[in-house]
Design a protein around this motif. Structure first.
Motif, PDB file in Angstrom:
ATOM      1  N   GLU A 110       0.834  -1.201   0.000  1.00 29.49           N
ATOM      2  CA  GLU A 110       0.000   0.000   0.000  1.00 29.49           C
ATOM      3  C   GLU A 110       0.878   1.265   0.000  1.00 29.49           C
ATOM      4  O   GLU A 110       0.636   2.212  -0.756  1.00 29.49           O
ATOM      5  CB  GLU A 110      -0.895  -0.020   1.242  1.00 29.49           C
ATOM      6  CG  GLU A 110      -2.156   0.796   1.060  1.00 29.49           C
ATOM      7  CD  GLU A 110      -3.146   0.601   2.192  1.00 29.49           C
ATOM      8  OE1 GLU A 110      -2.847  -0.150   3.150  1.00 29.49           O
ATOM      9  OE2 GLU A 110      -4.218   1.217   2.116  1.00 29.49           O
ATOM     10  N   GLU A 111       1.890   1.212   0.839  1.00 27.09           N
ATOM     11  CA  GLU A 111       2.835   2.318   0.937  1.00 27.09           C
ATOM     12  C   GLU A 111       3.485   2.588  -0.434  1.00 27.09           C
ATOM     13  O   GLU A 111       3.595   3.721  -0.879  1.00 27.09           O
ATOM     14  CB  GLU A 111       3.917   1.895   1.940  1.00 27.09           C
ATOM     15  CG  GLU A 111       4.755   2.986   2.523  1.00 27.09           C
ATOM     16  CD  GLU A 111       5.792   2.371   3.467  1.00 27.09           C
ATOM     17  OE1 GLU A 111       6.975   2.641   3.262  1.00 27.09           O
ATOM     18  OE2 GLU A 111       5.419   1.571   4.376  1.00 27.09           O
ATOM     19  N   TYR A 112       3.860   1.509  -1.094  1.00 27.60           N
ATOM     20  CA  TYR A 112       4.512   1.604  -2.398  1.00 27.60           C
ATOM     21  C   TYR A 112       3.552   2.149  -3.458  1.00 27.60           C
ATOM     22  O   TYR A 112       3.900   3.065  -4.214  1.00 27.60           O
ATOM     23  CB  TYR A 112       5.029   0.218  -2.796  1.00 27.60           C
ATOM     24  CG  TYR A 112       5.601   0.166  -4.193  1.00 27.60           C
ATOM     25  CD1 TYR A 112       6.842   0.739  -4.482  1.00 27.60           C
ATOM     26  CD2 TYR A 112       4.885  -0.441  -5.230  1.00 27.60           C
ATOM     27  CE1 TYR A 112       7.356   0.700  -5.769  1.00 27.60           C
ATOM     28  CE2 TYR A 112       5.394  -0.483  -6.510  1.00 27.60           C
ATOM     29  CZ  TYR A 112       6.627   0.081  -6.785  1.00 27.60           C
ATOM     30  OH  TYR A 112       7.128   0.043  -8.053  1.00 27.60           O
ATOM     31  N   LEU A 113       2.350   1.583  -3.507  1.00 28.81           N
ATOM     32  CA  LEU A 113       1.401   1.976  -4.550  1.00 28.81           C
ATOM     33  C   LEU A 113       0.903   3.411  -4.361  1.00 28.81           C
ATOM     34  O   LEU A 113       0.560   4.094  -5.331  1.00 28.81           O
ATOM     35  CB  LEU A 113       0.214   0.996  -4.585  1.00 28.81           C
ATOM     36  CG  LEU A 113       0.530  -0.422  -5.088  1.00 28.81           C
ATOM     37  CD1 LEU A 113      -0.706  -1.299  -5.013  1.00 28.81           C
ATOM     38  CD2 LEU A 113       1.073  -0.402  -6.522  1.00 28.81           C
ATOM     39  N   ASP A 114       0.864   3.847  -3.135  1.00 24.54           N
ATOM     40  CA  ASP A 114       0.447   5.223  -2.844  1.00 24.54           C
ATOM     41  C   ASP A 114       1.300   6.252  -3.581  1.00 24.54           C
ATOM     42  O   ASP A 114       0.836   7.323  -3.948  1.00 24.54           O
ATOM     43  CB  ASP A 114       0.582   5.502  -1.333  1.00 24.54           C
ATOM     44  CG  ASP A 114      -0.730   5.215  -0.610  1.00 24.54           C
ATOM     45  OD1 ASP A 114      -1.724   4.921  -1.312  1.00 24.54           O
ATOM     46  OD2 ASP A 114      -0.756   5.274   0.629  1.00 24.54           O
ATOM     47  N   GLU A 115       2.571   5.888  -3.773  1.00 31.93           N
ATOM     48  CA  GLU A 115       3.522   6.825  -4.372  1.00 31.93           C
ATOM     49  C   GLU A 115       3.665   6.635  -5.881  1.00 31.93           C
ATOM     50  O   GLU A 115       4.321   7.418  -6.554  1.00 31.93           O
ATOM     51  CB  GLU A 115       4.921   6.631  -3.745  1.00 31.93           C
ATOM     52  CG  GLU A 115       4.976   6.833  -2.249  1.00 31.93           C
ATOM     53  CD  GLU A 115       4.761   8.298  -1.867  1.00 31.93           C
ATOM     54  OE1 GLU A 115       5.296   9.166  -2.590  1.00 31.93           O
ATOM     55  OE2 GLU A 115       4.043   8.553  -0.881  1.00 31.93           O
TER      56      GLU A 115
ATOM     57  N   THR B 103       2.864   6.397  -9.813  1.00 30.98           N
ATOM     58  CA  THR B 103       1.976   6.838 -10.902  1.00 30.98           C
ATOM     59  C   THR B 103       2.624   6.449 -12.223  1.00 30.98           C
ATOM     60  O   THR B 103       3.849   6.377 -12.322  1.00 30.98           O
ATOM     61  CB  THR B 103       1.761   8.372 -10.897  1.00 30.98           C
ATOM     62  OG1 THR B 103       3.027   9.002 -10.763  1.00 30.98           O
ATOM     63  CG2 THR B 103       0.814   8.810  -9.815  1.00 30.98           C
TER      64      THR B 103
ATOM     65  N   ILE C 256      -7.286  -1.800  -2.818  1.00 32.97           N
ATOM     66  CA  ILE C 256      -5.999  -1.086  -2.917  1.00 32.97           C
ATOM     67  C   ILE C 256      -5.526  -1.045  -4.377  1.00 32.97           C
ATOM     68  O   ILE C 256      -5.080  -0.015  -4.884  1.00 32.97           O
ATOM     69  CB  ILE C 256      -4.926  -1.777  -2.034  1.00 32.97           C
ATOM     70  CG1 ILE C 256      -5.246  -1.575  -0.553  1.00 32.97           C
ATOM     71  CG2 ILE C 256      -3.527  -1.264  -2.361  1.00 32.97           C
ATOM     72  CD1 ILE C 256      -4.405  -2.443   0.383  1.00 32.97           C
TER      73      ILE C 256
ATOM     74  N   GLU D  33      -7.594   1.273  -6.514  1.00 32.07           N
ATOM     75  CA  GLU D  33      -7.224   2.654  -6.222  1.00 32.07           C
ATOM     76  C   GLU D  33      -5.942   3.044  -6.964  1.00 32.07           C
ATOM     77  O   GLU D  33      -5.832   4.149  -7.496  1.00 32.07           O
ATOM     78  CB  GLU D  33      -7.018   2.806  -4.722  1.00 32.07           C
ATOM     79  CG  GLU D  33      -7.279   4.193  -4.204  1.00 32.07           C
ATOM     80  CD  GLU D  33      -7.347   4.173  -2.681  1.00 32.07           C
ATOM     81  OE1 GLU D  33      -6.436   4.747  -2.075  1.00 32.07           O
ATOM     82  OE2 GLU D  33      -8.283   3.556  -2.134  1.00 32.07           O
ATOM     83  N   ALA D  34      -4.984   2.107  -6.986  1.00 31.73           N
ATOM     84  CA  ALA D  34      -3.733   2.362  -7.713  1.00 31.73           C
ATOM     85  C   ALA D  34      -4.030   2.581  -9.192  1.00 31.73           C
ATOM     86  O   ALA D  34      -3.397   3.413  -9.856  1.00 31.73           O
ATOM     87  CB  ALA D  34      -2.768   1.207  -7.521  1.00 31.73           C
TER      88      ALA D  34
ATOM     89  N   ASN E 139      -5.239   5.898  -9.861  1.00 28.74           N
ATOM     90  CA  ASN E 139      -4.151   6.849  -9.665  1.00 28.74           C
ATOM     91  C   ASN E 139      -3.162   6.814 -10.841  1.00 28.74           C
ATOM     92  O   ASN E 139      -1.955   6.848 -10.638  1.00 28.74           O
ATOM     93  CB  ASN E 139      -3.459   6.492  -8.350  1.00 28.74           C
ATOM     94  CG  ASN E 139      -2.882   7.704  -7.661  1.00 28.74           C
ATOM     95  OD1 ASN E 139      -2.993   8.821  -8.160  1.00 28.74           O
ATOM     96  ND2 ASN E 139      -2.256   7.461  -6.531  1.00 28.74           N
TER      97      ASN E 139
END
Lengths: 185, 128
Positions: B47-52, B54, B81, B84-85, B88
């Motif tokens: 999750e941490e990785y995918l949040d960043e 694009t 998750i 959402e990625a 994004n």
């Protein structure tokens, strides 16, 4: 005398088609052990794969319910991890009667939980395939119910896989009731 | 992010998260004693990785033989998750592999896949 008594017990189980019976404190190790013996038995008898998959799933959900929720438990105080310092008691039977497999689990529950549990199981039992699917997905997406250590979807999962299931309660004393759930494949 | 490689055990699946290649795999059986213990850390990292991320091309493969209902809840969260990625600005493909005679696993895949709004989804049948 001893043999006679125990043979009688064996007969009692056999009459009911019971193949596996465990009465005692349930742990994840017990689950693994009985689970693998069960898988092996079904494999040796060349049971249809879809049957053994369904039986195994229902078995896991039932046993994990006892491990997590049985109100008959002993608790130690030597560990901070809740699951590591408690043991919960239940009775499991797995059997085959009239060509139908079944898994049943029974354990004590708090009397104050009976009404909620009864309502929830009765509701699940009125739902058809699509209704169960909808409730299953809603529950998966929702927040975990208070006091729940699992997903709270175990019963719905059992209902989706089983041909039918029945549940029953019996009053024990002012605090506890006995809860049984049997699922037929 | 450091790659994650966890071998399959009797009750928990193989986890293979290759962050440099953006390929992710869960394979095997899943009914761990405590799903949060097992999945919490690895999904947290993902999750941490995918949040960043694009503009990435992400491929997540599920090849599960059996999972219990507690795992199902984890999988549902994982699909969210990944979706959402995809929203994004990432190209996300989810592949759900099932054994050809396992109707239930096929159905589960369909059910998880049908809620995706942004990620691409494919069901893949394999011989037993």
């Amino acid at each position: 005398m001893l043999a006679e008594e125990m043979y009688e017990f064996r007969g009692y189980l056999q009459e009911r088609g019971i193949i596996f019976c465990y009465s005692g404190y349930m742990t994840e190790e017990v689950l693994s052990g009985i689970g693998s013996a069960m898988k092996k038995k079904l494999e040796l008898e060349k049971t249809e794969k879809s049957v053994s998959r369904t039986l195994f799933s229902i078995f896991v959900e039932q046993v994990q319910n006892v491990i997590r929720y049985s109100a008959e438990k002993i608790t130690g105080d030597n560990d901070n991890n809740e699951s590591a310092r408690e043991l919960r008691y239940g009775v499991l039977t797995v059997g085959e009667k009239d060509g139908m497999y079944f898994v049943s689990c029974c354990n004590l529950i708090l009397k104050s939980d009976v009404e909620r549990l009864d309502a929830s199981l009765n509701h699940i039992n009125t739902l058809d395939k699509d209704g169960l699917k909808l409730l299953y997905k809603e529950t998966l997406k929702g927040d975990t119910p208070e006091g729940s250590k699992g997903a709270g979807v175990g019963f719905i999962d059992i209902a989706r896989r089983a041909r039918e299931f029945k549940h029953d309660f019996m009053d024990i004393d002012s605090d506890y009731s006995y809860f049984c759930l049997i699922a037929y494949l | 992010m450091e790659n994650i490689n966890i071998e399959a055990q009797e009750r928990s699946p193989e986890v293979n998260f290759d962050f440099s290649a953006n390929t992710f795999l869960l394979k095997g059986e899943s009914y761990p004693e405590d799903v949060t213990d097992f999945y919490g850390p690895v999904i947290g990292k993902l999750e941490e990785y995918l949040d960043e991320l694009t503009g990435g091309k992400v491929h997540f493969t599920f090849e599960l033989i059996y999972f219990n209902s507690s795992t199902a809840k984890v999988l549902m969260g994982l699909f969210e998750i990944l979706d959402e990625a995809a929203a994004n600005d990432n190209d996300v493909l989810i592949t759900w592999i099932f054994e050809e005679d396992d109707d239930n696993m096929e159905e589960m895949g369909e059910e998880f896949g049908e809620d995706l709004e942004n990620a691409k989804f494919e069901l893949k049948k394999i011989a037993v």
